[in-house]
Design an enzyme around this catalytic site. Structure first.
Site, short mmCIF file in Angstrom:
data_model
loop_
_atom_site.label_atom_id
_atom_site.label_comp_id
_atom_site.label_asym_id
_atom_site.label_seq_id
_atom_site.Cartn_x
_atom_site.Cartn_y
_atom_site.Cartn_z
CB CYS A 95 -17.52 3.80 -20.48
SG CYS A 95 -16.80 5.28 -19.71
CB CYS B 27 -21.21 5.62 -14.55
SG CYS B 27 -19.87 6.82 -14.51
CB CYS C 147 -12.76 3.88 -13.86
SG CYS C 147 -13.61 5.47 -13.68
CB CYS D 151 -17.23 0.26 -16.72
SG CYS D 151 -17.43 0.72 -14.98
CD GLU E 291 -3.01 -0.65 -0.05
OE1 GLU E 291 -3.30 0.54 -0.27
OE2 GLU E 291 -3.44 -1.59 -0.75
#
Length: 354
Positions: A204, A213, A197, A207, A42
């Site tokens: 899209c 969206c 994205c 997606c 992370e």
């Protein structure tokens, strides 16, 4: 956010279904998925893409396989392993946090959210990611990829770095996080932002949450999330002294504990070529026969740095043995030191000894 909330909407189920078919499940920090490995990944993934991080992550855990090893490692080793990833405060904070875990938390990352978020370099989103992925606890995350997904999905205007916009995005992040499969969901929403994205030309058509969206419906994917308000980056200049001895070694100087490239090994510097003789004398050298190498520019997030290298033989041996902030370094040793990326590239491009 500790208590589970109702997430009966379609967002999380659709995202998890997509993740089962297309998500990234073979990343090196996913197996074994220990708190230490999740935490390290992370921190490395902040401001850095997965493809770049993988090699650095493996090299890091090979050298420092657990929190105890990191805590006891010299800071030079940590910075050397990090060298090339940039944003070196992340590495320093990682080292400090490991030492605090040894001192205050029994040598482990705390599972308490507040205690974890309080460690250097962790904060709210990273703490949530660690708890969600390492222990399956329900906590929301809001890294750069997630901000982009949620800003488009919910039509959130404004730059995500502003207080009001960040608050709205956190509300959506918490509402969308499911009560089960939290680790998978956390990876899924990061994957969606990283692979579908994306900032430019989002995909899209593939997606899994495109139906709801707002940005897609209103044809505003290019405008959301809003970019940071434009600001002219100032330009600064520096002259780096490349002082080389008869054996081809280069004199390095450790930078101060604060500021740019803090605590990394770099080259002696001065603000201009005119002041180079004085800067060289400060480390016991002479640049009377120096020659100027090709200048280049390094771009930071908030300014541009024009670097002019000055190459010289160290006619008077610098007193490196008497100072902790000076050391001679052969080319074979560059990899093991924490060097700023432009300095490493400069040293690797030096002409052969005169």
């Amino acid at each position: 956010m500790n208590a589970a909330t109702d997430t009966s909407g379609a967002f999380a189920p659709a995202l998890l279904d997509w993740y089962d078919r297309h998500g990234r499940k073979n990343l090196p920090w996913q197996s074994p998925r220990t708190p230490y490995r999740v935490w390290l990944s992370e921190i490395m993934l902040q401001q850095t893409q997965v493809a770049t991080v993988i090699g650095y992550f493996q090299r890091f855990v090979d050298a420092l396989p657990d929190l105890a090893a990191l805590a006891s490692a010299p800071v030079d080793q940590v910075l050397g392993l990090w060298s090339g990833l940039g944003y070196y405060s992340r590495a320093r904070n990682l080292h400090k946090a490991a030492q605090l875990c040894v001192q205050q938390h029994g040598g482990e990352l705390p599972r308490d959210y507040e205690a974890l978020a309080a460690l250097p370099g962790i904060g709210r989103s990273t703490a949530g990611a660690i708890l969600a992925q390492a222990w399956g606890e329900r906590h929301a995350i809001l890294d750069g990829n997630v901000k982009r997904v949620l800003a488009r999905q919910h039509g959130v205007d404004g730059w995500p770095g502003s207080t009001a916009t960040a608050r709205a995005l956190w509300q959506h992040a918490e509402a969308n996080t499911p009560a089960t499969r939290v680790a998978d969901y956390t990876q899924a929403i990061m994957d969606l932002g990283a692979t579908v994205c994306v900032r430019s030309r989002p995909r899209c058509g593939v997606c899994p949450v495109a139906t709801d969206c707002i940005a897609r419906r209103e044809q505003r994917t290019a405008q959301l999330p809003a970019r940071k308000p434009a600001k002219t980056s100032p330009t600064r200049t520096t002259c780096m002294l490349v002082l080389r001895d008869a054996a081809g070694r280069v004199l390095l100087q450790r930078r101060p504990a604060s500021g740019v490239w803090a605590e990394l090994w770099s080259l002696p510097e001065t603000d201009s070529i005119e002041h180079a003789p004085r800067a060289a004398r400060a480390v016991g050298a002479d640049v009377a026969n120096a020659r100027t190498l090709t200048a280049f520019v390094h771009v930071f997030s908030h300014y541009r740095l024009e670097i002019t290298p000055l190459l010289a033989r160290a006619d008077v041996l610098p007193r490196a043995a008497d100072r902790d902030d000076l050391r001679w370094c052969a080319a074979a040793d560059y990899l093991d030191l924490g060097l700023p990326a432009p300095v490493r590239r400069l040293l690797q491009s030096l002409p052969e000894n005169d």
